[in-house]
Design an enzyme around this catalytic site. Structure first.
Site, PDB file in Angstrom:
ATOM      1  N   GLU A 102       0.828  -1.218   0.000  1.00  0.00           N
ATOM      2  CA  GLU A 102       0.000   0.000   0.000  1.00  0.00           C
ATOM      3  C   GLU A 102       0.856   1.258   0.000  1.00  0.00           C
ATOM      4  O   GLU A 102       0.453   2.292  -0.532  1.00  0.00           O
ATOM      5  CB  GLU A 102      -0.960   0.008   1.193  1.00  0.00           C
ATOM      6  CG  GLU A 102      -2.108  -0.988   1.107  1.00  0.00           C
ATOM      7  CD  GLU A 102      -1.743  -2.378   1.599  1.00  0.00           C
ATOM      8  OE1 GLU A 102      -0.548  -2.628   1.909  1.00  0.00           O
ATOM      9  OE2 GLU A 102      -2.656  -3.230   1.684  1.00  0.00           O
TER      10      GLU A 102
ATOM     11  N   PHE B  89     -11.443  -8.183  13.659  1.00  0.00           N
ATOM     12  CA  PHE B  89     -10.336  -8.545  12.775  1.00  0.00           C
ATOM     13  C   PHE B  89     -10.084  -7.405  11.771  1.00  0.00           C
ATOM     14  O   PHE B  89     -11.011  -6.931  11.118  1.00  0.00           O
ATOM     15  CB  PHE B  89     -10.674  -9.839  12.031  1.00  0.00           C
ATOM     16  CG  PHE B  89      -9.599 -10.241  11.058  1.00  0.00           C
ATOM     17  CD1 PHE B  89      -8.322 -10.567  11.495  1.00  0.00           C
ATOM     18  CD2 PHE B  89      -9.859 -10.278   9.688  1.00  0.00           C
ATOM     19  CE1 PHE B  89      -7.330 -10.917  10.595  1.00  0.00           C
ATOM     20  CE2 PHE B  89      -8.869 -10.631   8.785  1.00  0.00           C
ATOM     21  CZ  PHE B  89      -7.601 -10.947   9.243  1.00  0.00           C
ATOM     22  N   GLN B  90      -8.848  -6.957  11.711  1.00  0.00           N
ATOM     23  CA  GLN B  90      -8.414  -5.881  10.809  1.00  0.00           C
ATOM     24  C   GLN B  90      -9.143  -4.567  11.053  1.00  0.00           C
ATOM     25  O   GLN B  90      -9.404  -3.807  10.129  1.00  0.00           O
ATOM     26  CB  GLN B  90      -8.517  -6.316   9.345  1.00  0.00           C
ATOM     27  CG  GLN B  90      -7.567  -7.476   9.040  1.00  0.00           C
ATOM     28  CD  GLN B  90      -7.367  -7.725   7.572  1.00  0.00           C
ATOM     29  OE1 GLN B  90      -8.283  -7.570   6.789  1.00  0.00           O
ATOM     30  NE2 GLN B  90      -6.159  -8.121   7.204  1.00  0.00           N
TER      31      GLN B  90
ATOM     32  N   MET C   5      23.701   9.588   3.382  1.00  0.00           N
ATOM     33  CA  MET C   5      23.520  10.860   4.083  1.00  0.00           C
ATOM     34  C   MET C   5      23.751  10.698   5.585  1.00  0.00           C
ATOM     35  O   MET C   5      24.306  11.597   6.236  1.00  0.00           O
ATOM     36  CB  MET C   5      22.121  11.416   3.806  1.00  0.00           C
ATOM     37  CG  MET C   5      21.907  12.810   4.355  1.00  0.00           C
ATOM     38  SD  MET C   5      23.136  13.983   3.739  1.00  0.00           S
ATOM     39  CE  MET C   5      22.276  14.740   2.375  1.00  0.00           C
TER      40      MET C   5
ATOM     41  N   LYS D 226     -17.837  -1.522   5.857  1.00  0.00           N
ATOM     42  CA  LYS D 226     -18.323  -2.461   4.840  1.00  0.00           C
ATOM     43  C   LYS D 226     -19.845  -2.422   4.693  1.00  0.00           C
ATOM     44  O   LYS D 226     -20.374  -2.595   3.589  1.00  0.00           O
ATOM     45  CB  LYS D 226     -17.853  -3.869   5.215  1.00  0.00           C
ATOM     46  CG  LYS D 226     -17.838  -4.842   4.064  1.00  0.00           C
ATOM     47  CD  LYS D 226     -17.110  -6.102   4.454  1.00  0.00           C
ATOM     48  CE  LYS D 226     -17.112  -7.139   3.365  1.00  0.00           C
ATOM     49  NZ  LYS D 226     -16.358  -8.336   3.760  1.00  0.00           N
TER      50      LYS D 226
HETATM   51  C1  LIG Z   1      11.742   6.055   5.918  1.00  0.00           C
HETATM   52  C2  LIG Z   1      13.009   6.742   6.328  1.00  0.00           C
HETATM   53  N1  LIG Z   1      13.819   6.176   7.245  1.00  0.00           N
HETATM   54  C3  LIG Z   1      14.968   6.779   7.611  1.00  0.00           C
HETATM   55  C4  LIG Z   1      15.329   7.979   7.080  1.00  0.00           C
HETATM   56  C5  LIG Z   1      16.602   8.684   7.528  1.00  0.00           C
HETATM   57  N2  LIG Z   1      17.535   8.825   6.404  1.00  0.00           N
HETATM   58  C6  LIG Z   1      17.678   9.974   5.704  1.00  0.00           C
HETATM   59  S1  LIG Z   1      18.773   9.854   4.462  1.00  0.00           S
HETATM   60  C7  LIG Z   1      19.129   8.267   4.853  1.00  0.00           C
HETATM   61  C8  LIG Z   1      20.137   7.485   4.060  1.00  0.00           C
HETATM   62  C9  LIG Z   1      19.657   7.178   2.706  1.00  0.00           C
HETATM   63  O1  LIG Z   1      20.526   6.244   2.113  1.00  0.00           O
HETATM   64  P1  LIG Z   1      20.390   5.882   0.589  1.00  0.00           P
HETATM   65  O2  LIG Z   1      18.989   5.596   0.248  1.00  0.00           O
HETATM   66  O3  LIG Z   1      21.360   4.817   0.255  1.00  0.00           O
HETATM   67  O4  LIG Z   1      20.768   7.249  -0.133  1.00  0.00           O
HETATM   68  P2  LIG Z   1      22.142   8.072  -0.091  1.00  0.00           P
HETATM   69  O5  LIG Z   1      22.073   9.038   1.035  1.00  0.00           O
HETATM   70  O6  LIG Z   1      23.253   7.073   0.077  1.00  0.00           O
HETATM   71  O7  LIG Z   1      22.193   8.763  -1.421  1.00  0.00           O
HETATM   72  C10 LIG Z   1      18.383   7.840   5.956  1.00  0.00           C
HETATM   73  C11 LIG Z   1      18.484   6.511   6.589  1.00  0.00           C
HETATM   74  C12 LIG Z   1      14.443   8.545   6.143  1.00  0.00           C
HETATM   75  N3  LIG Z   1      14.671   9.736   5.577  1.00  0.00           N
HETATM   76  N4  LIG Z   1      13.323   7.902   5.768  1.00  0.00           N
END
Ligand SMILES: Cc1ncc(C[n+]2csc(CCOP(=O)(O)OP(=O)(O)O)c2C)c(N)n1
Length: 578
Positions: A67, A129-130, A488, A179
C-alpha cells in the site's frame, strides 16, 4: 472568488441519476465523474464490495505490491498532473500502510483522495479482525477525513473530498467506508457544488497589500525572491518569471520550488539552505527585501536560526494558507492568496527595484562559488552521473528522487527548466518515495522521459514495485546511486560524530541488476564514466523499464553544507569547493 465547485451558501446542486445502487457502486460512479482515470490500490476483506464493483467498471486499477507503493504512485501521479491521486486500501494493515504516504502528502501539499474500507459499523470498537481507527490515526496528517456512517452521504462526501483535496492549499483527504455502507443501497444523486462550512480559501490578494509590496520593491536595493512549492502547485511559473524579470529580482528556489523558476535563467541562484548554493544563502543573509512566494521558511532553509536569517530584510510573504503567515518568520507584508493570482495582480504596475549593483554582486558569487566537484579518474562521481543525466536529456525529463545524498545532488546538478518535473519528498523526507512516485508520474505522462534517481537504501524500501514496472511496461529509468551505505547518515556521522559509523553499512543488499532481471526488468551496471555513458545510453534507448546500478565511491559527500544550528553564514564548502 471561491473555487467554482464550492457553493457560497448552503445549497447543493445535484445531478439526476436515481437508480438504487450500492455504496461501492456509488463510490466508483463518483470517482469516474470526478475524472479519475487511474486508481492505485490493494484489496482486502473490508474493500471486497468496492473491488467487486471495480470488476464491472472501465477504470484503470494499478495493483501495487504494497500500500505504501500504491500511495506514492498516487502522489507521483498527482504531483505531475495537479489532479488528485486516488488510492484504495483495506482496513487495518492496509490502511496503516498508507500512513507514511498520507503524512508525506500533507507535508508537501499533494492532493490525494485516500479510500479505506473498515469493518461493519456493528463491529467498530470491538477490536474486530483488521479493525483500525484510521480516521483517528490520520486526523493530524490529513487536510480532512471522513468516516461515512450512512450510504446517503457518500456521493456528497466524495465530491467534498475532491474539492478539499484540490483547492486552497492542496492536501490528502481520507474517506473511511465501513463495509455495511459500501454494501447498503440508495439512489445516487451527484452534488455538483458543495457547501463546506468554514472552508472558503482566499484566493485573491488584498489590493492594499499588493500596493505595499510595490512600494517595498521600488525602495529595495537588495531584493530576493524565495520561491517554494506553492509556485509549482498554483501553476505560477510564467507569472514568477515575468515578476522577477520586470522587478529585476534574483530568485532562489527551495527544494519544493525547483522547476517553478527555470534553473537555466540568469536570475536563478539555485537552492538555499543546508545544501544550498553560496549565492542563494548569502543573498538571503544580506538582502533588504525578502519576498517568500509559496514557501514556508522551514528549518532546512532557515536552519532554525531565525536570529541570523534575512536579519536586515523586510519580509513579504505570499501564501494561500493563512496559517503559514507568521508561523516561522514575521511578515512585514503578509499577502494571503493563490500565488498565481497574487503575482498576476502584482504584475500590474510592478516597479523595478534598484538592484543593479546587487545583481552584479550575485553574479560574482555565482561565478566565484559555483556548486562543483573534483573529477576523478579512479571512481565514478555521483555528481558527474547526475550532470550526465541532465545533459543527455537536455533537462527535459521528469525526475523523482528518494531521500539522501543523491536527492541533494539532483537538486544541485540537474537544472530543471519546467515545473512539475522534479518530484521529491521535501517535507517528510520519505525514503521509499522515489520509485513508486516515478511509476505514478510515468502513468500520467506516458510520453515523457521519467527518471527515478534513488539510493541503494531508499530503493530497497519499495523495490517490490518493479513488478508493476514490468507487468505494465512502465518505462521508468531507475538510476541507483549505489554507495553501499546509507550515504547521508554516513556523512553526518563522518562530519558530526567523529567518523563513528554506526549501522550505515548496507552489506547484504541484492545485486540490483539481478534484482531487476528477477522481475523481468532490464538491469545494467556502471563503475566508470565510460561504462556509465554506455549504460545510460542503453537505458534511454530501451523502450521499457531499466535499472542502472551506478557504483560510486561511498566516501563522497554533499557540499556545500550548513550544520544544523549554524547560520547560513557558516557554510562548509568541502575540500573540492573550497
Ligand atoms: C523512511 C526513512 N527512514 C529513515 C530515514 C533517515 N535517512 C535519511 S537519508 C538516509 C540514508 C539514505 O541512504 P540511501 O537511500 O542509500 O541514499 P544516499 O544518502 O546514500 O544517497 C536515511 C536513513 C528517512 N529519511 N526515511
Amino acid at each position: 472568488m471561491p473555487h467554482p465547485a464550492i457553493a457560497t451558501e448552503d445549497r447543493q446542486e445535484k445531478g439526476t441519476e436515481q437508480r438504487e445502487l450500492t455504496g461501492s457502486e456509488i463510490l466508483l460512479r463518483c470517482l469516474i465523474r470526478e475524472g479519475v482515470d487511474t486508481i492505485f490500490g490493494y484489496p482486502g476483506g473490508a474493500v471486497l464490495p468496492i473491488y467487486d464493483s471495480l470488476y464491472h467498471e472501465e477504470i484503470r486499477h494499478v495493483l501495487a505490491r504494497h500500500e505504501q507503493g500504491a500511495i506514492h504512485m498516487a502522489e507521483g501521479y498527482a504531483r505531475v498532473t495537479g489532479k488528485p491521486g486516488v488510492v484504495i486500501a483495506t482496513s487495518g494493515p492496509g490502511a496503516t500502510n498508507l500512513v507514511t504516504g498520507i503524512a508525506n502528502a500533507q507535508m508537501d501539499s499533494i492532493p490525494l483522495v485516500c479510500i479505506t474500507g473498515n469493518v461493519p459499523q456493528n463491529l467498530i470498537g470491538t477490536d474486530a479482525f483488521q479493525e483500525a481507527d484510521i480516521t483517528g490515526i490520520t486526523m493530524p496528517i490529513t487536510k480532512h477525513n471522513y468516516f461515512v456512517t450512512d450510504v446517503r452521504d457518500l456521493a456528497r462526501v466524495v465530491r467534498e473530498a475532491f474539492v478539499i483535496a484540490s483547492t486552497g492549499r492542496p492536501g490528502p483527504v481520507l474517506i473511511d467506508i465501513p463495509k455495511d455502507v459500501s454494501n447498503a443501497k440508495t439512489s445516487l444523486e451527484f452534488p455538483d457544488k458543495v457547501f463546506i462550512r468554514g472552508y472558503q480559501p482566499t484566493t485573491d490578494p488584498h489590493p492594499l497589500q499588493v500596493q505595499k509590496l510595490h512600494a517595498a520593491i521600488s525602495e529595495a536595493e537588495r531584493p530576493v525572491i524565495l520561491a517554494g512549492g506553492g509556485v509549482v502547485t498554483s501553476g505560477a511559473d510564467q507569472e514568477l518569471k515575468a515578476f522577477a524579470e520586470q522587478a529585476q529580482i534574483p530568485v532562489a528556489t527551495t527544494l519544493m520550488g525547483i522547476g517553478g523558476f527555470s534553473g537555466q535563467h540568469p536570475l536563478w541562484m539555485g537552492m538555499p539552505g543546508m545544501h544550498g548554493t553560496y549565492a542563494a544563502n548569502h543573498a538571503l543573509l544580506e538582502c533588504d527585501l525578502l519576498i517568500g512566494i509559496g514557501a514556508r521558511f522551514d528549518d532546512r532553509v532557515t536552519m532554525g536560526r531565525l536570529d541570523k536569517f534575512a536579519k536586515g530584510a523586510k519580509i513579504a510573504h505570499i501564501d494561500i494558507d493563512p496559517a503559514e503567515i507568521g508561523k516561522n518568520v514575521d511578515a512585514y507584508i503578509p499577502i494571503v492568496g493563490d500565488v498565481k493570482k497574487v503575482l498576476q495582480a502584482a504584475l500590474d504596475g510592478l516597479p523595478r527595484s534598484r538592484s543593479a549593483d546587487w545583481l552584479r554582486r550575485i553574479e560574482e558569487w555565482k561565478r566565484q562559488y559555483p556548486v562543483t566537484f573534483r573529477p576523478s579518474e579512479k571512481t565514478l562521481k555521483p555528481q558527474w552521473v547526475i550532470r550526465h543525466l541532465y545533459e543527455t536529456t537536455g533537462g527535459d525529463a521528469i525526475v523523482t528522487t528518494d531521500v539522501g545524498q543523491h536527492q541533494m545532488w539532483v537538486a544541485q546538478y540537474f537544472r530543471f527548466a519546467r515545473p512539475r518535473s522534479f518530484i521529491t519528498s521535501g517535507g517528510l523526507g520519505t525514503m521509499g518515495f522515489g520509485f513508486p512516485a516515478a511509476l505514478g508520474a510515468q502513468i500520467a505522462n506516458p510520453d515523457r522521459v521519467v527518471i527515478c534517481v534513488t539510493g541503494d537504501g531508499g530503493f530497497q524500501m519499495t523495490a517490490q514495485e518493479l513488478a508493476i514496472a514490468a507487468l505494465e511496461n512502465i518505462p521508468v529509468k531507475v538510476a541507483v546511486i549505489n554507495n553501499r551505505c546509507l550515504g547521508m547518515v554516513r556523512q553526518w556521522q563522518e562530519v558530526f560524530y567523529q567518523e563513528r559509523y554506526s549501522e550505515v553499512d548496507l552489506s547484504g543488499s541484492p545485486d540490483f541488476v539481478k534484482l531487476a532481471e528477477a522481475y523481468g526488468v532490464k538491469g545494467l551496471r556502471a563503475r566508470t564514466e565510460e561504462e556509465a555513458k554506455r549504460a545510460w545510453q542503453g537505458a534511454l534507448a530501451h523502450p521499457g523499464p531499466v535499472v542502472v546500478d551506478f557504483e560510486i565511491d561511498p566516501a563522497e559527500n554533499v557540499y556545500p553544507m550548513v550544520a544544523p544550528g549554524s547560520g547560513l553564514d557558516e557554510m562548509i564548502m568541502g575540500d573540492e569547493e573550497a
